[in-house]
Design an enzyme around this catalytic site. Structure first.
Site, PDB file in Angstrom:
ATOM      1  N   ASP A   8       0.866  -1.180   0.000  1.00 43.80           N
ATOM      2  CA  ASP A   8       0.000   0.000   0.000  1.00 43.80           C
ATOM      3  C   ASP A   8       0.901   1.228   0.000  1.00 43.80           C
ATOM      4  OD1 ASP A   8       0.892   0.334   2.611  1.00 43.80           O
ATOM      5  OD2 ASP A   8      -1.104   0.228   3.533  1.00 43.80           O
ATOM      6  N   CYS A  65       3.142  -3.301   4.115  1.00 43.34           N
ATOM      7  CA  CYS A  65       2.288  -2.173   4.511  1.00 43.34           C
ATOM      8  C   CYS A  65       2.923  -1.589   5.772  1.00 43.34           C
ATOM      9  CB  CYS A  65       0.826  -2.571   4.675  1.00 43.34           C
ATOM     10  SG  CYS A  65       0.429  -3.632   6.073  1.00 43.34           S
ATOM     11  N   HIS A  98       9.953 -23.296   9.282  1.00 46.27           N
ATOM     12  CA  HIS A  98       8.925 -23.964  10.088  1.00 46.27           C
ATOM     13  C   HIS A  98       7.512 -23.801   9.538  1.00 46.27           C
ATOM     14  CE1 HIS A  98      11.491 -24.101  14.042  1.00 46.27           C
ATOM     15  NE2 HIS A  98      12.084 -24.698  13.019  1.00 46.27           N
ATOM     16  N   HIS A 133       6.960 -30.135  10.880  1.00 41.98           N
ATOM     17  CA  HIS A 133       6.400 -28.852  10.435  1.00 41.98           C
ATOM     18  C   HIS A 133       5.408 -29.055   9.282  1.00 41.98           C
ATOM     19  CE1 HIS A 133       9.119 -26.939  13.140  1.00 41.98           C
ATOM     20  NE2 HIS A 133      10.162 -27.535  12.564  1.00 41.98           N
TER      21      HIS A 133
HETATM   22  C1  RB5 Z   1      -1.889   2.686   6.342  1.00 43.69           C
HETATM   23  O1  RB5 Z   1      -1.903   3.933   6.972  1.00 43.69           O
HETATM   24  C2  RB5 Z   1      -1.729   1.567   7.356  1.00 43.69           C
HETATM   25  O2  RB5 Z   1      -2.892   1.401   8.070  1.00 43.69           O
HETATM   26  C3  RB5 Z   1      -1.354   0.294   6.659  1.00 43.69           C
HETATM   27  O3  RB5 Z   1      -0.191   0.485   5.934  1.00 43.69           O
HETATM   28  C4  RB5 Z   1      -1.103  -0.912   7.539  1.00 43.69           C
HETATM   29  O4  RB5 Z   1      -0.252  -0.597   8.599  1.00 43.69           O
HETATM   30  C5  RB5 Z   1      -2.287  -1.621   7.984  1.00 43.69           C
HETATM   31  O5  RB5 Z   1      -2.247  -2.667   8.626  1.00 43.69           O
END
Ligand code: RB5
Length: 143
Positions: A8, A65, A98, A133
């Site tokens: 993201d 993210c 694992h 595993h």
């Molecule tokens: C984005 O601001 C943030 O919420 C996203 O990158 C992530 O951390 C969500 O889990």
């Protein structure tokens, strides 16, 4: 090896650096993430990567993210995905050895790029140990 990568807005910079590093290692990389820092919804990109892994369009995936949790939670809704969040080199090793994670998730806002890069290389270079595993990962799915 063909690897998918998604992100993201929190993971754009790391994504481009990782793509460069992976291509230098000889990997083919498919980009399923956003390419700008305009705010987006991470599930849109997590589902795209998960579907590509499940269909065999890519062998493995990397997701980025802010915390890694949004990506990991979404990815793991897919039956064919074992997505593991790693924040250290040792966790990156263990999540393959694992858990045989087929998607590595990184918290881009909480680790430096240099560490993210080492975690990715460690995860790629580590073989799954199998044995007990394998039995455990076979018990993961809800029947
Ligand atoms: C984005 O601001 C943030 O919420 C996203 O990158 C992530 O951390 C969500 O889990």
């Amino acid at each position: 090896m063909k690897i998918g990568i998604c992100n993201d807005h929190a993971g754009v910079e790391y994504k481009f650096k990782l793509i460069k590093m992976l291509r230098e290692r000889g990997c083919e990389v498919v980009n399923y993430g956003t390419d700008t820092e305009a705010s987006v919804d991470y599930p849109d990109f997590a589902h795209a990567l998960a579907t590509a892994v499940e269909k065999g369009e890519v062998e493995l995936g990397i997701a980025l993210c802010g915390t890694g949790n949004g990506m990991a939670i979404t990815l793991n809704k897919h039956q064919g995905i074992r997505a593991g969040l790693a924040w250290s080199t040792e966790v990156g090793r263990l999540v393959k050895a694992h858990n045989n994670a087929n998607v590595l998730v990184l918290p881009a806002r909480f680790i430096p790029y240099r560490l993210a890069s080492v975690i990715v290389r460690t995860w790629l270079d580590t073989p799954f140990e199998g044995g007990r595993h394998q039995r455990r990962i076979e018990k993961m799915s809800v029947k």
